[in-house]
Design an enzyme around this catalytic site. Structure first.
Site, PDB file in Angstrom:
ATOM      1  CB  CYS A 110      -0.977  -0.046   1.170  1.00 38.64           C
ATOM      2  SG  CYS A 110      -2.398   1.058   0.971  1.00 38.64           S
ATOM      3  CG  HIS A 204      -2.989  -3.704   3.070  1.00 36.09           C
ATOM      4  ND1 HIS A 204      -1.899  -3.210   3.774  1.00 36.09           N
ATOM      5  CD2 HIS A 204      -3.735  -2.617   2.746  1.00 36.09           C
ATOM      6  CE1 HIS A 204      -1.983  -1.896   3.871  1.00 36.09           C
ATOM      7  NE2 HIS A 204      -3.094  -1.510   3.245  1.00 36.09           N
ATOM      8  CD  GLU A 206       0.148  -5.804   5.008  1.00 39.56           C
ATOM      9  OE1 GLU A 206      -0.140  -4.623   5.274  1.00 39.56           O
ATOM     10  OE2 GLU A 206       0.229  -6.237   3.841  1.00 39.56           O
TER      11      GLU A 206
END
Length: 270
Positions: A110, A204, A206
């Site tokens: 991001c 994202h 993660e």
């Protein structure tokens, strides 16, 4: 030939402001950097992980540490707008230029991609197509992306957790576009600058679905303003479904309702 290090040493660069860190902790129980620390320790058990907040005026590496001493640097998401000249953005971009100059490999998601872009001479702007919220849909690798290790194992089109109001306008000279979609032209890229190599994505990978739901709730006003929801109750109803799928990722009914497959629901693919 020298042997591989027995223990990796990673640095997580968290560019959230102190206020944003606390808002995120109140929402999902951890800051963006803490999320990265959790996932890195899960993927590389035994790794030594440090964290720095480069946007903060008093940011500093641990005593005796140097950027070149890390195996990799990871840049988190952030609410910073990289096209605005502020002390926070200047400090963050300067940090990323130092990472490039150290020749330490780096990755970012991001805003991390946006930071690396600006540090290497590219530009960032507000999303021309508006918010990309909850999930980036139908991300498609380029020809270069299909052969790149960053996207190894990804299908011809895939979805990913995402929520952002800014995007890369122009990649730096020599960067390689790896993936895009209809909403955001630059969804993944490789950037080489000043001897360093950065891999980044606009989405994202993660975060879990609980954090997607938390991000929706934190940005509910912006989603309503962007005409993605009629009111806060619409955002909350959607967030509750995402939360429910996080709690029971095997629920095919919820995955169907949200239009998701294992690229999002299974953390091994995500």
């Amino acid at each position: 030939m020298s042997s591989a290090p027995s223990t990796f040493r990673f640095l997580v660069a968290e560019s959230e402001t102190p206020e944003a860190r606390e808002q995120r902790r109140s929402s999902v129980g951890r800051s963006s950097g803490e999320t990265y620390l959790d996932i890195l320790r899960k993927l590389a058990p035994g790794a030594n992980c440090d964290r720095i907040q480069p946007a903060d005026a008093d940011a500093a590496l641990p005593p005796g540490a140097t950027l070149a001493g890390y195996d990799a640097v990871f840049l988190t998401g952030s609410p910073l707008h990289l096209y605005e000249e502020t002390p926070e953005t200047r400090r963050t971009v300067a940090f990323m230029r130092a990472v490039f100059a150290s020749w330490t490999s780096s990755f970012g998601s991001c805003a991390g991609l946006q930071v690396a872009t600006v540090a290497a001479g590219g530009t960032v702007r507000a999303n021309t197509r508006g918010f990309e919220a909850a999930f980036a849909r139908r991300i498609t690798p380029t020809e270069a992306g299909r052969a790149h290790p960053l996207l190894e194992g990804r299908p011809a089109a895939y979805d990913a957790p995402a929520i952002h109001a800014d995007e890369v306008e122009a990649l730096p000279r020599g960067a390689v576009l790896l993936a895009g979609n209809r909403v955001t032209a630059v969804q993944a890229a490789e950037i080489r600058f000043d001897g360093g190599v950065f891999w980044g994505v606009q989405y994202h990978p993660e975060i879990g679905l609980d954090e997607v739901a938390g991000a929706l709730r934190r940005q509910a006003d912006g989603l309503v303003e962007a005409d993605l929801a009629r009111g806060g109750e619409d955002v909350e109803a959607y967030a509750r479904q995402v939360d429910a799928l996080h709690a029971e990722p095997g629920r095919r009914d919820l995955a169907w309702r949200l239009g998701l497959d294992e690229q999002v629901t299974d953390e091994r693919h995500r």
